[in-house]
Every structure is written in structure tokens, then in C-alpha cells.
Write a protein that holds these residues in place. Structure first.
Motif, PDB file in Angstrom:
ATOM      1  N   LEU A 142       1.153  -1.070   0.105  1.00 14.06           N
ATOM      2  CA  LEU A 142      -0.329   0.285   0.106  1.00 14.06           C
ATOM      3  C   LEU A 142       0.940   1.499  -0.150  1.00 14.06           C
ATOM      4  O   LEU A 142       2.366   1.073   0.185  1.00 14.06           O
ATOM      5  N   PRO A 143       0.304   2.927  -0.220  1.00 13.26           N
ATOM      6  CA  PRO A 143       1.496   3.379  -0.158  1.00 13.26           C
ATOM      7  C   PRO A 143       1.914   4.327   0.957  1.00 13.26           C
ATOM      8  O   PRO A 143       2.888   4.248   0.510  1.00 13.26           O
ATOM      9  N   VAL A 144       0.980   3.439   2.300  1.00 11.14           N
ATOM     10  CA  VAL A 144       1.702   3.944   3.315  1.00 11.14           C
ATOM     11  C   VAL A 144       3.192   3.112   3.344  1.00 11.14           C
ATOM     12  O   VAL A 144       4.160   3.418   4.272  1.00 11.14           O
ATOM     13  N   GLN A 145       2.308   1.930   3.160  1.00 15.33           N
ATOM     14  CA  GLN A 145       3.825   0.976   3.083  1.00 15.33           C
ATOM     15  C   GLN A 145       4.822   0.765   2.691  1.00 15.33           C
ATOM     16  O   GLN A 145       6.082   0.580   3.372  1.00 15.33           O
ATOM     17  N   GLU A 146       4.975   1.109   1.499  1.00 15.99           N
ATOM     18  CA  GLU A 146       5.745   1.795   0.728  1.00 15.99           C
ATOM     19  C   GLU A 146       6.648   2.956   0.791  1.00 15.99           C
ATOM     20  O   GLU A 146       7.911   2.753   0.873  1.00 15.99           O
ATOM     21  N   ARG A 147       6.333   3.944   1.442  1.00 15.68           N
ATOM     22  CA  ARG A 147       7.004   5.589   2.020  1.00 15.68           C
ATOM     23  C   ARG A 147       7.906   5.151   3.511  1.00 15.68           C
ATOM     24  O   ARG A 147       8.690   5.225   3.307  1.00 15.68           O
ATOM     25  N   ILE A 148       7.172   4.158   4.144  1.00 14.45           N
ATOM     26  CA  ILE A 148       8.148   3.604   5.442  1.00 14.45           C
ATOM     27  C   ILE A 148       8.944   2.814   4.834  1.00 14.45           C
ATOM     28  O   ILE A 148      10.323   3.201   4.971  1.00 14.45           O
ATOM     29  N   LEU A 149       9.019   1.905   3.557  1.00 17.94           N
ATOM     30  CA  LEU A 149      10.295   1.337   3.303  1.00 17.94           C
ATOM     31  C   LEU A 149      11.209   1.840   2.626  1.00 17.94           C
ATOM     32  O   LEU A 149      12.731   1.317   2.885  1.00 17.94           O
ATOM     33  N   GLU A 150      10.607   2.625   2.115  1.00 20.79           N
ATOM     34  CA  GLU A 150      11.772   3.687   1.055  1.00 20.79           C
ATOM     35  C   GLU A 150      12.568   4.871   1.995  1.00 20.79           C
ATOM     36  O   GLU A 150      13.589   4.768   2.386  1.00 20.79           O
ATOM     37  N   ALA A 151      11.604   4.735   3.164  1.00 24.83           N
ATOM     38  CA  ALA A 151      12.377   5.410   3.997  1.00 24.83           C
ATOM     39  C   ALA A 151      13.016   4.164   4.961  1.00 24.83           C
ATOM     40  O   ALA A 151      14.363   5.035   5.240  1.00 24.83           O
ATOM     41  N   PHE A 152      12.879   3.836   5.207  1.00 26.07           N
ATOM     42  CA  PHE A 152      14.277   2.480   5.921  1.00 26.07           C
ATOM     43  C   PHE A 152      15.849   2.442   4.560  1.00 26.07           C
ATOM     44  O   PHE A 152      16.448   2.690   5.847  1.00 26.07           O
ATOM     45  N   TYR A 230       2.744   2.279  15.507  1.00 20.82           N
ATOM     46  CA  TYR A 230       2.162   3.590  15.402  1.00 20.82           C
ATOM     47  C   TYR A 230       1.464   3.571  14.499  1.00 20.82           C
ATOM     48  O   TYR A 230       1.251   1.946  13.988  1.00 20.82           O
ATOM     49  N   ARG A 231       0.480   4.390  14.019  1.00 18.98           N
ATOM     50  CA  ARG A 231      -0.909   4.425  13.586  1.00 18.98           C
ATOM     51  C   ARG A 231      -0.756   5.182  12.695  1.00 18.98           C
ATOM     52  O   ARG A 231      -0.343   6.765  12.459  1.00 18.98           O
ATOM     53  N   ILE A 232      -0.521   5.153  11.105  1.00 20.82           N
ATOM     54  CA  ILE A 232      -1.225   6.293  10.210  1.00 20.82           C
ATOM     55  C   ILE A 232      -2.030   5.576   9.200  1.00 20.82           C
ATOM     56  O   ILE A 232      -2.465   4.466   8.655  1.00 20.82           O
ATOM     57  N   ASP A 241       6.684  14.092   5.524  1.00 19.17           N
ATOM     58  CA  ASP A 241       8.217  13.961   5.482  1.00 19.17           C
ATOM     59  C   ASP A 241       8.095  12.328   6.341  1.00 19.17           C
ATOM     60  O   ASP A 241       8.433  12.085   7.137  1.00 19.17           O
ATOM     61  N   TRP A 242       8.362  11.344   5.635  1.00 19.59           N
ATOM     62  CA  TRP A 242       8.646  10.184   6.217  1.00 19.59           C
ATOM     63  C   TRP A 242      10.149   9.582   6.358  1.00 19.59           C
ATOM     64  O   TRP A 242       9.586   8.894   7.711  1.00 19.59           O
ATOM     65  N   ILE A 243      11.130  10.018   6.194  1.00 20.52           N
ATOM     66  CA  ILE A 243      12.048   9.876   6.867  1.00 20.52           C
ATOM     67  C   ILE A 243      12.121  10.404   7.742  1.00 20.52           C
ATOM     68  O   ILE A 243      12.227  10.201   9.070  1.00 20.52           O
ATOM     69  N   SER A 244      11.767  12.404   8.327  1.00 17.90           N
ATOM     70  CA  SER A 244      11.780  12.962   9.453  1.00 17.90           C
ATOM     71  C   SER A 244      10.795  11.719  10.201  1.00 17.90           C
ATOM     72  O   SER A 244      11.154  11.396  11.417  1.00 17.90           O
ATOM     73  N   LEU A 245       9.767  10.901   9.980  1.00 20.49           N
ATOM     74  CA  LEU A 245       9.170  10.341  10.843  1.00 20.49           C
ATOM     75  C   LEU A 245       9.468   9.120  10.677  1.00 20.49           C
ATOM     76  O   LEU A 245       9.781   8.813  12.882  1.00 20.49           O
ATOM     77  N   VAL A 246       9.423   8.302  10.138  1.00 17.23           N
ATOM     78  CA  VAL A 246      10.398   6.785  10.219  1.00 17.23           C
ATOM     79  C   VAL A 246      11.329   7.004  11.504  1.00 17.23           C
ATOM     80  O   VAL A 246      11.963   6.308  12.394  1.00 17.23           O
ATOM     81  N   ASP A 247      12.590   8.053  11.185  1.00 17.41           N
ATOM     82  CA  ASP A 247      13.632   8.047  12.182  1.00 17.41           C
ATOM     83  C   ASP A 247      13.251   8.674  13.554  1.00 17.41           C
ATOM     84  O   ASP A 247      13.640   8.405  14.186  1.00 17.41           O
ATOM     85  N   SER A 248      11.715   9.478  13.383  1.00 16.79           N
ATOM     86  CA  SER A 248      11.556   9.706  14.794  1.00 16.79           C
ATOM     87  C   SER A 248      11.043   8.213  15.391  1.00 16.79           C
ATOM     88  O   SER A 248      11.241   8.506  16.614  1.00 16.79           O
ATOM     89  N   TRP A 249      10.733   7.880  14.811  1.00 17.64           N
ATOM     90  CA  TRP A 249      10.064   6.554  15.540  1.00 17.64           C
ATOM     91  C   TRP A 249      10.638   5.585  16.149  1.00 17.64           C
ATOM     92  O   TRP A 249      10.885   5.298  16.736  1.00 17.64           O
ATOM     93  N   LEU A 250      11.867   5.505  14.710  1.00 15.30           N
ATOM     94  CA  LEU A 250      12.934   4.685  16.017  1.00 15.30           C
ATOM     95  C   LEU A 250      13.679   4.774  16.350  1.00 15.30           C
ATOM     96  O   LEU A 250      13.963   3.812  17.380  1.00 15.30           O
ATOM     97  N   ARG A 251      14.280   6.840  16.959  1.00 11.53           N
ATOM     98  CA  ARG A 251      14.776   7.160  18.119  1.00 11.53           C
ATOM     99  C   ARG A 251      13.475   6.686  19.428  1.00 11.53           C
ATOM    100  O   ARG A 251      14.015   6.166  20.664  1.00 11.53           O
ATOM    101  N   GLN A 252      12.798   6.820  19.457  1.00 15.23           N
ATOM    102  CA  GLN A 252      11.688   6.869  20.437  1.00 15.23           C
ATOM    103  C   GLN A 252      11.556   5.977  20.759  1.00 15.23           C
ATOM    104  O   GLN A 252      11.247   5.547  22.439  1.00 15.23           O
ATOM    105  N   SER A 253      11.294   4.217  19.961  1.00 15.63           N
ATOM    106  CA  SER A 253      10.882   3.592  20.146  1.00 15.63           C
ATOM    107  C   SER A 253      12.795   2.570  21.310  1.00 15.63           C
ATOM    108  O   SER A 253      12.399   2.059  22.033  1.00 15.63           O
TER     109      SER A 253
END
Length: 329
Positions: A142-152, A230-232, A241-253
Motif C-alpha cells: 500500500l502507499p503508506v507501506q511503500e513510503r515507510i519501506l523507502e524511508a528505511f 504507530y498508526r497512520i 516527511d516520511w524519512i523524518s517521521l520514521v527516524d523519529s519512530w526509531l529513536r523514540q522506540s
């Protein structure tokens, strides 16, 4: 005569079946359509029903061993009882919904190593072995999944593999008897861990994202929760801004993980309230189930080869991307 009956019981001289998919590529929440073509054999047969089902390979675990098993997770009927005369030809159309929690198997035309998915056709022939068919299926994110995979990938976490684990995630509503883990090695900016595992649990409204670190810590054992949850919403796919968001998820977790293990924080970045849950609500599905953009993701290593599904279906020809489809709210 007795010998002929024995041969028929083993399917000799019986009907043949070929399932043809209109497009073998799809996404969670969409459909797969096609037709089952049947040709009668050298004698009339009675068919109780014909079904199509999505099947995949799942890692099972017992007290003594771990092994892979084939799991059927969604089946629909194509037709009920019918008589098929010798040499008779039938073409039966069907459509099967792809459940929202269906795991991702492909991205940008490449199969994720470790992933298999197929559509199994079964003909329930009275008194004989089923002359079924198995067709390769490609499930794109799905688009959300794709953006997260790209951010990783953009954050430099090397993709190492993917698999399906039998069981349920603690604290999350699921309809499947398994969940997908997309595995990455860590990156220097996330010290203290060697492995990150990403899991998606999708539904008609959005995607829950679960992060797990260093599996040996046993985060999904009974009585434990995940370190990142997390829920989107689907409609947010193009507005973040998926790169910033995923980075914040990883650091927070990781901060949460460190605190639970008795350490101290200090990663900086985004700090959310509560147990690290972030929710981004959108205005509805709209047209977010659109085709994936072309290109390659750096995190999926070059040279990946599409696996043979269940060692039955050979290498794939070039597949069409899933067609753009509007989804009703």
C-alpha cells in the motif's frame, strides 16, 4: 474395469484445470480476478465444488523444532456441484478479495527474499484426486507501506530478509493466523541494537506499524508489548516527511527500549507522549491505492531473484503492476 476405476481414482484420464489471472499483481484491499478453464477427460465426472484460495509459506514453531508450513488463509467458491462430460470445456470467472493484512511480497518488480504467495485452485472431484492448479501471485505494498519501506532504505538500514511468523501480535486486533516481519540490520545512528524488524497490520482505514529490536529480547512473548507501535491513515501517504517521521519512530522506540531495560535515553529527536504511539489521521481513502512509482529501493539488495513458489512454479515473466483502483470509503 476394476483397473480403470483405480486409475480414475488417481486422476488418470480425469479433467485438467488451468487458472488464468487477469493480473497476478495486486495490493492488500484490492482483488484478484480471473477464470478457471476446465477440460473434461475421457469419462464424465461429478464435481462437488471448485474453489480458489490464497496460500503462503509460514514459519511454524513447536517445543522441539521450527519448520515451514503452507497456510491457506482466504478461500472463496467459484462454483458448486456440476457434471463435466468427457471432453467438455468450461470457463468459470471468479474474483477474490485480497485481505488487508495480506503480507507484501514484491516491491518495484522484485520479489522480497523469503516471501511466497500463490492462488491455489481446487476441484473437488467425487471419488478422485483433486486436479488442482497453483499460480504465482505478487502483492505490492500500500502507499503508506511503500513510503515507510523507502524511508528505511533512505536511513541506511540494510534490508536482510522477510518471513511470516505463525501467531498473533500482543495487543493488536488481527484476522490472520500469522504476521510478516521485514528484517533490517541496524545503522550507526541507532546504537545499541543489531537488528530491526518491521511489521504492518493494515485495515480499511490505515496501517499499524510495529517495530521490534533484537528478537532475542522476546518482545512478542505473552505479557509483553512491542517497543514501537504507530498508526497512520491511508490518506496521509502523500502528506508526510516520511524519512523524518520514521527516524523519529526509531529513536523514540529505542529510548523506550532503553528505559525498559533500565538505561537512560539520549537519542534526541521526536518525543511523543505515552507508549510511543503516533497517529496521523487523514480525510479518507480517496485515490491512494494508485500504482507504485518506478525505480529501485536501495535497501533491497541488487541481484534479488524471484523465488520459485513452493518449488512448484518457476521463474516469473515480467509482471504488470496492480491497476489503479479507487476505493470507496
Amino acid at each position: 474395469m476394476v483397473f480403470k476405476r483405480m486409475l480414475r481414482a488417481f486422476g488418470v484420464g480425469g479433467p485438467t484445470v488451468d487458472t488464468v489471472l487477469s493480473n497476478a499483481s495486486t495490493r492488500p484491499g484490492l482483488t484478484l480476478a480471473g477464470q478457471v478453464d476446465i477440460t473434461g477427460g475421457d469419462h464424465e465426472v461429478e464435481i462437488d465444488q471448485i474453489t480458489v484460495a490464497l496460500v503462503t509459506r509460514v514459519e511454524m514453531e513447536t517445543d522441539d523444532e521450527e519448520y515451514d508450513g503452507t497456510v491457506e488463509f482466504h478461500r472463496v467458491p467459484v462454483c458448486g456441484e456440476l457434471r463435466l462430460a468427457a471432453g467438455q470445456q468450461l470457463s468459470l470467472p471468479f474474483e477474490i478479495d485480497v485481505p488487508w493484512e495480506t503480507p507484501v511480497t514484491d516491491m518495484y518488480g522484485q520479489r522480497l527474499p523469503g516471501m511466497t504467495m500463490g492462488l491455489r485452485t481446487k476441484i473437488w472431484v467425487r471419488g478422485a484426486i483433486d486436479p488442482g492448479d497453483l499460480d504465482d501471485v505478487h502483492v505490492y505494498p500500500l502507499p503508506v507501506q511503500e513510503r515507510i519501506l523507502e524511508a528505511f532504505a533512505a536511513l541506511g538500514l540494510p534490508f536482510t530478509g522477510a518471513d511470516l511468523e505463525h501467531g498473533q501480535l500482543a495487543g493488536l486486533p488481527q484476522t490472520m493466523p500469522f504476521y510478516q516481519e521485514i528484517e533490517y540490520a541496524s545503522a550507526p545512528q541507532y546504537p545499541g541494537v543489531s537488528q530491526v524488524e518491521l511489521t504492518f497490520v493494515a485495515d480499511p482505514y490505515g496501517v499499524t506499524v510495529v517495530l521490534e529490536f533484537d528478537k532475542k529480547s522476546g518482545l512478542f512473548t505473552p505479557g509483553h508489548d512491542a517497543y514501537g507501535h504507530y498508526r497512520i491513515e491511508h490518506a496521509a501517504a502523500e502528506n508526510i516527511d516520511w524519512i523524518s517521521l520514521v527516524d523519529s519512530w526509531l529513536r523514540q522506540s529505542l529510548e523506550q527500549r532503553h528505559a525498559l531495560l533500565g538505561g537512560h535515553g539520549g537519542y534526541g529527536g521526536h518525543h511523543g507522549g505515552g507508549y510511543g504511539e503516533h497517529e496521523d489521521r487523514g480525510s479518507g481513502m480517496g485515490g491512494v491505492l494508485a500504482g507504485a512509482a518506478g525505480g529501485a529501493v536501495a535497501g533491497f539488495a541488487a541481484g534479488m531473484v524471484a523465488e520459485e513458489i513452493f518449488d512448484v512454479i518457476g521463474g516469473d515473466d515480467e509482471e504488470d503492476e496492480p491497476e489503479e483502483e479507487e476505493s470507496e470509503e
